[in-house]
Design an enzyme around this catalytic site. Structure first.
Site: not given
Length: 433
Positions: A50-52, A105, A111-112, A116, A187
């Protein structure tokens, strides 16, 4: 051919653009399968989160990667080029190590990302677009990430609300396996709380949400790790006594957990302690509950101060991690140079052995014709020595003529040392050492 890293991330591109260049696993596998027959770009790994979105590849030039990323997502190259970053060779290796270690990050040290990147490599290997050289670079990056994780504190402190709640629960209750947790609202924030606590091995999670659909979705995501029960929202008060840990984040304009309800729950629990975390603004939990014996009540501000302190500690640890990454990059570059020289050394040895066989054959023919053995051996030694020294002599002359005198200086210092070491080694052998 060089090693390139090209892509966009949260620092260079908006969410809208990142969404346009993101790949889902199915489409990415299809695209990579097609690249296995591409004559210019067939050695690559694509990391898409989602970020790269980043391409790591062996290629002749970076434009090949940029064009592929643009064409694959039907974006104009000019539009994309304003937002991409590109690194080559040493800088690309350093970037991959920083990404894998969580140093690049959005949430420092998360750590995820390592998992990935490992998944991205595995997918590329499955479709046959990863060479041995590219695989070695990635494996070394994973080694670097492991070193950073184990030898620095860059990922040791809670810097998200969800993780902070989970850590707080372990501080209040020393044993996670006996805990029952209740999340009031399902949520994004409480979903993270539930997932972190499920990973830590709590006994049960109660999900209390106004709508059934979202509660069921969260239950499905964590059911493989922990026992889950969904509670209707209108039965919240009646079930408070069952929970050791309560995390509430409803977004309601009114309080949803009252002082009297918690007082009654404590009585049912025989006054066993409770941890209550109010992540909502406005607050979900009556602040007077803090006065009850056996209840630990924490709010957003309490957790945020802990997170700010932990983030500062991570940033301090990141400096040490950056130094470690730079050192590991240097070690890899040196090893790559040694590996590259191995082919040249092997070729040189093959040439020397060929010359040896030629001269040996010539010497044996001379001996068969009754030539003087001593003269034959002297001629053999002289001819072989001259042929072996010829390439080295040429290189020494070229080094002496080169504009940069450092080449000759290095040879002048190194050759005598090498020869002296060989002489000592020979003497040791003769003396039986």
């Amino acid at each position: 051919m060089s090693f390139f890293a090209l892509g966009v991330n949260h620092q260079t591109a908006s969410v809208e653009l990142r969404e346009r260049v993101a790949f889902n696993p199915e489409r990415l596998n299809q695209l990579l399968s097609q690249q296995s027959h591409h004559h210019e770009l067939h050695d690559m790994v694509v990391v898409s989160t989602c970020n790269r979105t980043e391409i790591y590849a062996m290629a002749d030039h970076a434009d090949i990667l940029l064009n592929w990323l643009a064409e694959s997502n039907q974006i104009e190259v000019k539009q994309l080029s304003n937002h991409v970053y590109c690194y080559e060779n040493t800088e690309a290796v350093s970037h991959l190590m920083r990404v894998s270690s969580g140093l690049d990050s959005l949430m420092l040290g998360e750590p995820q990302i390592l998992g990935q990147v490992k998944t991205a490599l595995s997918c590329a290997k499955d479709v046959g677009v990863v060479s041995q050289q590219l695989n070695q670079i990635f494996e070394y990056a994973f080694y670097a990430a492991k070193r950073v994780r184990s030898e620095t504190a860059v990922g040791s402190h809670a810097v998200s609300m969800g993780y902070a709640v989970a850590q707080l629960a372990l501080q209040v209750f020393s044993e996670a396996s006996t805990l029952t947790v209740m999340v009031v609202a399902a949520g994004e924030m409480n979903s993270l709380v539930a997932k972190h606590l499920a990973e830590m091995g709590v006994a049960k999670i109660l999900i209390c949400n106004r709508g059934r659909e979202r509660a069921e979705k969260l239950a499905q995501e964590i059911a493989h790790r922990v026992s889950v029960e969904i509670i209707p929202f209108d039965q919240l008060a009646q079930n408070l006594h069952r929970a050791d840990v309560i995390s509430s984040c409803t977004g309601s304009l009114h309080q949803v957990i009252a002082f009297s309800d918690v007082k009654a729950a404590l009585k049912k629990r025989r006054y066993e302690q409770m941890l209550m975390v109010d992540l909502a603004v406005p607050r979900d939990i009556d602040s007077k509950i803090e006065s009850l014996d056996g209840v630990y009540l924490y709010g957003v501000d309490d957790l945020q101060s802990v997170i700010d302190e932990n983030l500062a500690q991570r940033r301090q640890a990141a400096v040490e991690a950056e130094v470690m990454v730079n050192q590991l990059v240097s070690k890899l570059v040196i090893q790559q140079k040694v590996d590259a020289a191995a082919d040249l050394i092997c070729h040189y040895r093959e040439q020397a052995e060929m010359l040896e066989q030629q001269e040996l054959k010539h010497a044996l023919e001379s001996l068969k014709s009754d030539a003087d053995p001593e003269q034959v051996l002297q001629a053999f030694a002289h001819r072989l020595t001259q042929k072996l020294l010829h390439p080295t002599s040429i290189l020494l002359r070229q080094a002496a003529q080169h504009e940069d005198p450092s080449h000759m200086e290095w040879l002048r210092e190194s050759l005598p040392e090498i020869l002296e070491n060989r002489r000592k080694s020979k003497l040791d052998q003769e003396n039986g050492k």
